[in-house]
Design an enzyme around this catalytic site. Structure first.
Site, PDB file in Angstrom:
ATOM      1  N   ASN A  17      -2.033  -3.685   1.217  1.00 35.81           N
ATOM      2  CA  ASN A  17      -2.791  -4.135   2.392  1.00 35.81           C
ATOM      3  C   ASN A  17      -3.731  -5.280   2.048  1.00 35.81           C
ATOM      4  O   ASN A  17      -3.834  -6.266   2.779  1.00 35.81           O
ATOM      5  CB  ASN A  17      -3.595  -2.969   2.969  1.00 35.81           C
ATOM      6  CG  ASN A  17      -2.830  -2.204   4.040  1.00 35.81           C
ATOM      7  OD1 ASN A  17      -1.877  -2.717   4.623  1.00 35.81           O
ATOM      8  ND2 ASN A  17      -3.232  -0.987   4.296  1.00 35.81           N
ATOM      9  N   ASP A  75       0.986  11.344  -1.010  1.00 31.84           N
ATOM     10  CA  ASP A  75       0.081  10.202  -0.906  1.00 31.84           C
ATOM     11  C   ASP A  75       0.681   9.034  -1.676  1.00 31.84           C
ATOM     12  O   ASP A  75       1.161   9.206  -2.803  1.00 31.84           O
ATOM     13  CB  ASP A  75      -1.297  10.553  -1.473  1.00 31.84           C
ATOM     14  CG  ASP A  75      -2.310   9.451  -1.206  1.00 31.84           C
ATOM     15  OD1 ASP A  75      -2.907   9.449  -0.118  1.00 31.84           O
ATOM     16  OD2 ASP A  75      -2.502   8.587  -2.088  1.00 31.84           O
ATOM     17  N   ASP A  86       2.324  -2.050   6.966  1.00 33.28           N
ATOM     18  CA  ASP A  86       3.043  -1.331   8.033  1.00 33.28           C
ATOM     19  C   ASP A  86       4.532  -1.227   7.715  1.00 33.28           C
ATOM     20  O   ASP A  86       5.164  -0.194   7.960  1.00 33.28           O
ATOM     21  CB  ASP A  86       2.842  -2.044   9.370  1.00 33.28           C
ATOM     22  CG  ASP A  86       1.430  -1.879   9.902  1.00 33.28           C
ATOM     23  OD1 ASP A  86       0.685  -1.032   9.369  1.00 33.28           O
ATOM     24  OD2 ASP A  86       1.064  -2.605  10.852  1.00 33.28           O
ATOM     25  N   ASP A 117      -2.040   6.387   4.404  1.00 34.20           N
ATOM     26  CA  ASP A 117      -0.817   6.427   3.601  1.00 34.20           C
ATOM     27  C   ASP A 117      -0.485   7.855   3.162  1.00 34.20           C
ATOM     28  O   ASP A 117       0.165   8.055   2.143  1.00 34.20           O
ATOM     29  CB  ASP A 117      -0.957   5.522   2.368  1.00 34.20           C
ATOM     30  CG  ASP A 117      -2.129   5.925   1.488  1.00 34.20           C
ATOM     31  OD1 ASP A 117      -2.966   6.710   1.953  1.00 34.20           O
ATOM     32  OD2 ASP A 117      -2.200   5.458   0.340  1.00 34.20           O
ATOM     33  N   HIS A 174      -1.695  -6.560   6.254  1.00 29.38           N
ATOM     34  CA  HIS A 174      -1.413  -5.294   6.938  1.00 29.38           C
ATOM     35  C   HIS A 174       0.001  -5.239   7.495  1.00 29.38           C
ATOM     36  O   HIS A 174       0.547  -4.143   7.672  1.00 29.38           O
ATOM     37  CB  HIS A 174      -2.433  -5.076   8.058  1.00 29.38           C
ATOM     38  CG  HIS A 174      -3.800  -4.728   7.540  1.00 29.38           C
ATOM     39  ND1 HIS A 174      -4.156  -3.458   7.156  1.00 29.38           N
ATOM     40  CD2 HIS A 174      -4.898  -5.494   7.301  1.00 29.38           C
ATOM     41  CE1 HIS A 174      -5.395  -3.438   6.735  1.00 29.38           C
ATOM     42  NE2 HIS A 174      -5.871  -4.669   6.811  1.00 29.38           N
TER      43      HIS A 174
END
Length: 562
Positions: A151, A143, A160, A186, A156
């Site tokens: 974000n 994680d 990405d 994530d 975003h």
């Protein structure tokens, strides 16, 4: 695995149907071409010599019907050949589309890794292979730490970019014949075979993954480009300790990953059976909390706040306490973090705050109550309206309520904090900056937000006698408050000898165990009755005895993950 089987069954049925249609078309086209060729061979022997003779000037008259049949045969052959080619192109296109569909069904479209369903099937195959080779499988749950901040702050597109880059680094770092999957958001998973006698192999892989993920990533940001940095928390489980059960393996890796986060992030943890006990105990507490909030099991306790110059009681800080009928006395150090993690903190706080307002409504009008707001609550844009609604419903004066906000809350969303504090101030509620000096201190916050009071963190006050640095920090904060016209409250007063010094340097208000332990509502009423600060209509009640036993020390340690 059942979903995988269903998907595979559906896919095989589609392939079978497609194959039948293809074979049927091949048969029809092949039959047309065969018939045309046979007819061509049969008619060409008699017609072609006459046709060729006619072309070269011989007095031959070919049969028109036969010539027409020959031409028709030629046309059918050409048509059949072209149709055969088109059919094959159509079949090739159909097969490509099927392959693409199969790829999409098992692949994460953003990163190109396997998806959640596919990693389960791949891991099951690895476990079977490892068993045949007397080896085992490691499953790593990964994680990304603080990915949400990228974000929220950079956008975003930047998020990405980070996910794609991290996926590439995971693939490049993993050993051969391994699998990498993005489970969603994530979260990633990696799995590979290793020799059960050498777990250090897995540890080296985990260390390499942590090192590679933590390297800066250049990507798009809200202001152009920026170096984006994330770290990884990894949980590891091994199949031979899970009886080769895939479900148990994945769940244990997930539990170990959360343990990594709890112990500081940017690290890995092997699964330990004690972690599962902790999760079970936490789930038991969480279930008890959901029921307990609706039952009113969470109640306010009151810590006295004293005017350090006069020694007069001027208010209370409201603290939440829980005495569960099933679990016993649960420390706020345990249930507050769980309430924040699960989103129950808003309901819990509202329940305790409502009770405190109803309790304090009839007290002497000079007494105030202070309520601490969790950082999670400060993310709620409707927080101010919810507090005002409680004031209206309970009839408690806004001027007697003080909301305490810790500095760490302000770093997440300064704009929202300004809006909430401004709305509360407009209604007459006072706002204090809590735990000042704990490392987040910023004069910009004091300038940007209209605080009414500063509260010095208890860690500095309690260590004033032993630490010159703490004494100097407390004195500096007091001078800062005086220069900005902000009264100072000192928390954690446990030594009466400090009171005179704190008052001398400018601390107006103090609280701590020196003035007494936090009081239940009955104890608070008795105290106020003795000081003639309680409204009419109350008669002393016998102090109830707690039937529930407090948690044992091992249970407390398990809940804290120690």
């Amino acid at each position: 695995m059942q979903q995988d089987a269903s998907a595979n069954t559906g896919s095989s049925r589609t392939d079978t149907l497609s194959g039948r249609v293809t074979r049927s078309r091949d048969f029809v086209v092949g039959g047309i071409m065969t018939a045309a060729i046979v007819m061509f061979v049969g008619s060409a022997g008699s017609v072609l010599p006459d046709a060729l003779g006619r072309i070269y000037g011989q007095e031959v008259s070919p049969d028109n019907i036969a010539v027409t049949a020959l031409l028709l045969n030629i046309a059918l052959i050409i048509f059949g050949w072209r149709r055969y080619g088109e059919l094959h192109r159509e079949i090739a296109h159909h097969k490509y589309a099927e392959e693409q569909a199969k790829t999409l069904a098992v692949t994460d479209p953003l990163t190109g890794c396997l998806n959640r369903r596919a990693i389960g099937e791949a891991s099951a195959n690895l476990i079977a292979q490892a068993a045949r080779r007397d080896m085992t499988v490691a499953y790593l749950m990964i994680d990304l730490d603080n990915f949400k901040n990228i974000n929220d702050i950079q956008g975003h597109d930047a998020g990405d970019k980070v996910l794609v880059e991290v996926a590439q680094r995971l693939k490049a770092t993993m050993p051969p014949n391994s699998h990498v999957a993005r489970l969603g958001g994530d979260e990633f998973a990696c799995t590979f075979i290793f020799d059960a006698d050498f777990p250090e192999t897995v540890q080296r892989v985990a260390e390499d993954l942590i090192e590679q993920v933590s390297k800066p990533i250049t990507g798009p940001a809200s202001s152009g480009t920026a170096e984006l940095t994330v770290t990884a928390s990894i949980g590891i489980a091994r199949a031979d300790q899970c009886e080769n059960s895939l479900d148990v393996l994945m769940r244990r890796a997930d539990i170990a990953m959360y343990a990594s986060k709890k112990h500081g992030r940017n690290r890995y943890c092997w699964f330990d059976p004690r972690m599962e006990n902790e999760v079970q105990f936490r789930n038991k507490i969480e279930s008890g909390m959901r029921i307990g909030i609706s039952r009113g099991e969470f109640v306010p306790y009151y810590e006295q706040q004293i005017d350090l110059n006069t020694g007069m009681l001027i208010g209370f800080e409201v603290l939440a306490r829980w005495n569960s009928p099933e679990l016993g006395q649960i420390s706020p150090e345990i249930f507050i973090p769980i309430a924040e993690d699960t989103g129950m903190i808003g309901d819990l706080s509202a329940s305790v705050m409502r009770q405190a307002m109803e309790d304090a409504r009839g007290w002497d009008q000079s007494l105030t109550i202070s309520v601490n707001i969790s950082p999670v609550q400060l993310r709620d844009p409707w927080l101010a309206q919810k507090i005002v609604k409680l004031l209206v419903e309970t009839g408690f004066p806004a001027s007697r309520l003080e909301i305490e906000i810790t500095e760490s809350c302000l770093f997440e969303n300064m704009g929202l904090a300004q809006s909430i504090i401004g709305s509360l101030k407009n209604q007459g509620v006072r706002v204090a900056l809590d735990d000042f000096g704990t490392g987040y201190s910023s004069l910009a916050h004091l300038r940007a937000l209209p605080f009414d009071r500063i509260k010095i963190d208890r860690s500095f006050v309690t260590s004033m006698n032993e630490s010159k640095e703490s004494r100097a920090i407390v004195q500096t904060i007091a001078l800062l408050g005086e220069s900005m016209g902000l009264p100072i409250t000192a928390e954690g007063i446990e030594d009466g000898e400090l009171i005179a010094h704190l008052a001398e340097i400018g601390c107006a208000k103090g609280q701590g165990f020196h003035f007494g332990q936090p009081l239940s509502i009955e104890q608070a009423r008795r105290l106020l009755a003795e000081r003639n600060m309680l409204g009419l209509g109350w008669t002393p009640q016998p102090v109830p005895q707690d039937d529930a036993e407090p948690l044992t020390e091992p249970q407390l340690r398990a809940a804290r993950g120690e």
